[in-house]
Write an enzyme that holds these catalytic residues in place. Sequence first.
Site, PDB file in Angstrom:
ATOM      1  N   TRP A  59       0.871  -1.182   0.000  1.00  0.00           N
ATOM      2  CA  TRP A  59       0.000   0.000   0.000  1.00  0.00           C
ATOM      3  C   TRP A  59       0.899   1.219   0.000  1.00  0.00           C
ATOM      4  O   TRP A  59       2.137   1.072  -0.022  1.00  0.00           O
ATOM      5  CB  TRP A  59      -0.922  -0.017   1.225  1.00  0.00           C
ATOM      6  CG  TRP A  59      -2.332   0.379   0.890  1.00  0.00           C
ATOM      7  CD1 TRP A  59      -2.928   1.585   1.086  1.00  0.00           C
ATOM      8  CD2 TRP A  59      -3.318  -0.464   0.275  1.00  0.00           C
ATOM      9  NE1 TRP A  59      -4.236   1.546   0.638  1.00  0.00           N
ATOM     10  CE2 TRP A  59      -4.496   0.301   0.136  1.00  0.00           C
ATOM     11  CE3 TRP A  59      -3.329  -1.785  -0.170  1.00  0.00           C
ATOM     12  CZ2 TRP A  59      -5.665  -0.202  -0.428  1.00  0.00           C
ATOM     13  CZ3 TRP A  59      -4.481  -2.290  -0.726  1.00  0.00           C
ATOM     14  CH2 TRP A  59      -5.641  -1.504  -0.854  1.00  0.00           C
ATOM     15  N   ASP A  60       0.320   2.410   0.026  1.00  0.00           N
ATOM     16  CA  ASP A  60       1.186   3.596  -0.011  1.00  0.00           C
ATOM     17  C   ASP A  60       1.812   3.899   1.346  1.00  0.00           C
ATOM     18  O   ASP A  60       2.446   4.937   1.516  1.00  0.00           O
ATOM     19  CB  ASP A  60       0.459   4.828  -0.576  1.00  0.00           C
ATOM     20  CG  ASP A  60      -0.800   5.181   0.171  1.00  0.00           C
ATOM     21  OD1 ASP A  60      -1.097   4.548   1.206  1.00  0.00           O
ATOM     22  OD2 ASP A  60      -1.510   6.104  -0.277  1.00  0.00           O
ATOM     23  N   TRP A  61       1.653   2.991   2.295  1.00  0.00           N
ATOM     24  CA  TRP A  61       2.350   3.067   3.577  1.00  0.00           C
ATOM     25  C   TRP A  61       2.892   1.702   3.991  1.00  0.00           C
ATOM     26  O   TRP A  61       3.533   1.573   5.027  1.00  0.00           O
ATOM     27  CB  TRP A  61       1.418   3.574   4.688  1.00  0.00           C
ATOM     28  CG  TRP A  61       0.023   3.024   4.576  1.00  0.00           C
ATOM     29  CD1 TRP A  61      -1.066   3.660   4.074  1.00  0.00           C
ATOM     30  CD2 TRP A  61      -0.430   1.700   4.923  1.00  0.00           C
ATOM     31  NE1 TRP A  61      -2.170   2.827   4.100  1.00  0.00           N
ATOM     32  CE2 TRP A  61      -1.809   1.625   4.613  1.00  0.00           C
ATOM     33  CE3 TRP A  61       0.192   0.587   5.481  1.00  0.00           C
ATOM     34  CZ2 TRP A  61      -2.567   0.476   4.828  1.00  0.00           C
ATOM     35  CZ3 TRP A  61      -0.558  -0.567   5.690  1.00  0.00           C
ATOM     36  CH2 TRP A  61      -1.926  -0.612   5.368  1.00  0.00           C
TER      37      TRP A  61
ATOM     38  N   ASN B 125     -14.097   0.615   1.730  1.00  0.00           N
ATOM     39  CA  ASN B 125     -13.318   1.850   1.706  1.00  0.00           C
ATOM     40  C   ASN B 125     -13.073   2.288   0.277  1.00  0.00           C
ATOM     41  O   ASN B 125     -12.377   1.600  -0.486  1.00  0.00           O
ATOM     42  CB  ASN B 125     -11.969   1.658   2.405  1.00  0.00           C
ATOM     43  CG  ASN B 125     -11.086   2.883   2.276  1.00  0.00           C
ATOM     44  OD1 ASN B 125     -11.286   3.879   2.966  1.00  0.00           O
ATOM     45  ND2 ASN B 125     -10.109   2.844   1.363  1.00  0.00           N
ATOM     46  N   GLU B 126     -13.675   3.409  -0.121  1.00  0.00           N
ATOM     47  CA  GLU B 126     -13.415   4.159  -1.356  1.00  0.00           C
ATOM     48  C   GLU B 126     -13.825   3.455  -2.643  1.00  0.00           C
ATOM     49  O   GLU B 126     -13.560   3.979  -3.731  1.00  0.00           O
ATOM     50  CB  GLU B 126     -11.937   4.592  -1.438  1.00  0.00           C
ATOM     51  CG  GLU B 126     -11.562   5.559  -0.323  1.00  0.00           C
ATOM     52  CD  GLU B 126     -10.185   6.152  -0.452  1.00  0.00           C
ATOM     53  OE1 GLU B 126      -9.908   7.131   0.268  1.00  0.00           O
ATOM     54  OE2 GLU B 126      -9.369   5.643  -1.247  1.00  0.00           O
TER      55      GLU B 126
ATOM     56  N   GLU C  92     -11.625  10.365   6.434  1.00  0.00           N
ATOM     57  CA  GLU C  92     -10.191  10.212   6.149  1.00  0.00           C
ATOM     58  C   GLU C  92      -9.621  11.554   5.747  1.00  0.00           C
ATOM     59  O   GLU C  92     -10.177  12.245   4.900  1.00  0.00           O
ATOM     60  CB  GLU C  92      -9.929   9.231   4.995  1.00  0.00           C
ATOM     61  CG  GLU C  92      -9.866   7.784   5.366  1.00  0.00           C
ATOM     62  CD  GLU C  92      -9.344   6.935   4.207  1.00  0.00           C
ATOM     63  OE1 GLU C  92      -8.614   7.468   3.338  1.00  0.00           O
ATOM     64  OE2 GLU C  92      -9.694   5.744   4.169  1.00  0.00           O
TER      65      GLU C  92
END
Length: 784
Positions: A164-166, A401-402, A489
């Site tokens: 993921w982006d983290w 989510n999203e 968020e």
Amino acid sequence: MNHRPLHDGWTLSSEEAADLITGVPATVPGCVHTDLLAAGLIDDPYLDDNERRLAWIGRRDWTYRTAFTWSPDEHERTDLVCRGLDTVAEVTLNGVRLGSTANQHRSYRFPVRHLLRAGANELSVTFGSAYAYAEERRAALGERPGAYDEPYPFIRKMACNFGWDWGPTLVTAGIWRPIGLESWSGARLAEVRPLAYADGTVRVHVRVERAAEGPLTLSAEVAGVTAERRIDGRAAVLALKVPDPELWWPRGHGAQPLYDLAVRLGEDEWRGRIGFRSIELEREAFRFKINGVPVYVKGVNWIPDDCFPSRVTRERLAERFGQAADAGVNLLRVWGGGLYESDDFYDLADETGLMVWQDFPFACAAYPEEEPFRSEVEAEARENVTRLAPHPSLVLWCGNNENLEGYADWGWRDRLQGRSWGAGFYHDLLPGLVAELDPTRPYWPGSPYSGAPGLPPNDPARGTIHIWDVWNREDYTRYAAYRPRFVAEFGFQGPPAYATLRRASSDEPLTPGSSHQKAVDGQDKLLRGLGAHLPRPRTFDEWHYLTQLNQARAVAFGVERFRALMPHTMGTIVWQLNDCWPVTSWSAVDGDGRRKPLWHALRRAYADRLLTWLDGELAVVNDAPQAWSGELELTRRRLSGEPLAKEVVAVHVAPRAVTRVELPPSVAAADDPARELLSARLGAVRAVRLYAEDPAVAFPRAAFDAHAEPAPGGYRVTVAARTVLRELALFPDRLDPAAAVDDQLVTLLPGESAVFHVATDEELDPAALTRFPVLRCLNEDVTP
């Protein structure tokens, strides 16, 4: 009923490379990565660039084996109970295939008594490559758009394992939750689902598995109230009524009384805890009412606390919950790219009063609705809704989510060309299951979502929104352009603590590139995000301090802005509380569990009582149960501390309310913006505002007297300001990685002082605690 864990004697092998990896001692519960790491066969995936070099693990098949002895007993049935298999598995006992699995999010039960042998038995679980399975399903069903070029929508597995982006790309496999034999006779409690109501009613829904027909006696007891009935079938409901129950409340609104509930069927017994409370959700405003009382949500998003969840103990969760509660948080959103969390997680939420918003595990992608996925989604949802129904802390089921936003706004519709994308899950299957199994709680199809399928999902005027133009493109002051109902968020990046970065990188010396950074253009966005607010860093130490400070300021700006809009805005959920590994990210607590400066800023921004600036006014925010009254002092000063103008305004703020005070002309603007500041004080709460951005302010070189001395549990550091000290911070982890400080980012005026408490078990150099790079402020005199 007899339960026997099967956690000992396991070995791990790779059938594709038996000469290289065979018979490795394995820990169950666990996973392949942690077993290989413990055996010294791989380097720590969290250090340096090891993540990339270990991608092969997720591409292989792996087999766990164990041998155990068994003696026949008096029971009629024996089942192999697998609480969690990750993910594509084939289970074999004594050479006989019991079945296969393809869902990390559910448990499995196999009848095995007919296969057990007196004496030695062999159990094996072979895990196929999650990549191979997902890619095969993708080829069969057709591509689905998503945020990442990974096949996570095609397998019921923790999505963020695929990166993921983290988070790192570490695709796991293993027996990740307990496994064992369960022997029973007559009948067993296959499912217990208590639903508790604020009036004291408890309806205990029970499903029974039978080894023989005939009448059974079912009983339940809570708070001294009992009920009993005979049942002939396989399902029953028992109703109990507790008189005058004590209600469960979120943190800051009351106590969290819990009641022990026991349910018995013959020799089988289920025990759990319940709480009495009501939940309402006003849909357009997205306003929660608990026990009829509106609650402003002060939330944080929760991601899996480790890429290898079996390492997350109750003690570790308790530390994270304590960090959240100490920061003023009252809700954790369990994000949809992760897991249904452990029983310990929800037990701790019940005990601490932290509300839980639970996403079903779908995130940032179009998901196929064809079989076998639809049946797997239904099975996992049924099991987990039933498992979590007793917990009073759980206040919302959310479909995804999203994904609704992705379909509406990210160009998915054309790319899908009519293929399924998950709408049937979010608008039909999941709300139907929640209505059937858990009508005590609201269901929300996804976040962001505006309340109806035909509305723009990310509309600030209704429902929930996510704000990501800030961080990705816009300066954080753009938060002021929003007037949302509820922000689920938003966030801003900052690097981890120095000690975390030092542990995770072998770079010498450290540089900004030493920290893992998974976000696209993340390093550039960190620097661009400084905007006009802070100077450009010239050294690593400046980069580390300034980007952490900017993260704290950006998030605090958003939180304070949205709190000042109460009751129009009734909640914020900051992205994010925690990290799963050492990385530069949006977290307030880094991957080694250290609190970043953001955590301290969040504690101030989420305090019950807050003073904050809003469009030429001062907002006095009172989220306490008592009124807040007093004389508000507004003082315009020179940086030297000399007062130039002072106004005193009597204010009275009702409980759970906001009052705005227009700034009088004498303090609203400065004669010399580069050399003046404005302070506001009401009781013990103070806020300081500059009239210009920090790089444009004519700060004097910091001058102060500092002294450190031993104190119980560590050291006491006293700093007395001789000039203004802007954003004073102490970083004791540079001296002892285990050391922590109780406050950060304090602005002192000349003549003021601050006392910091450093917790450490080590003997530190007191002088080092009072100088660079441990003691920092924005206007320090440091020659690079």
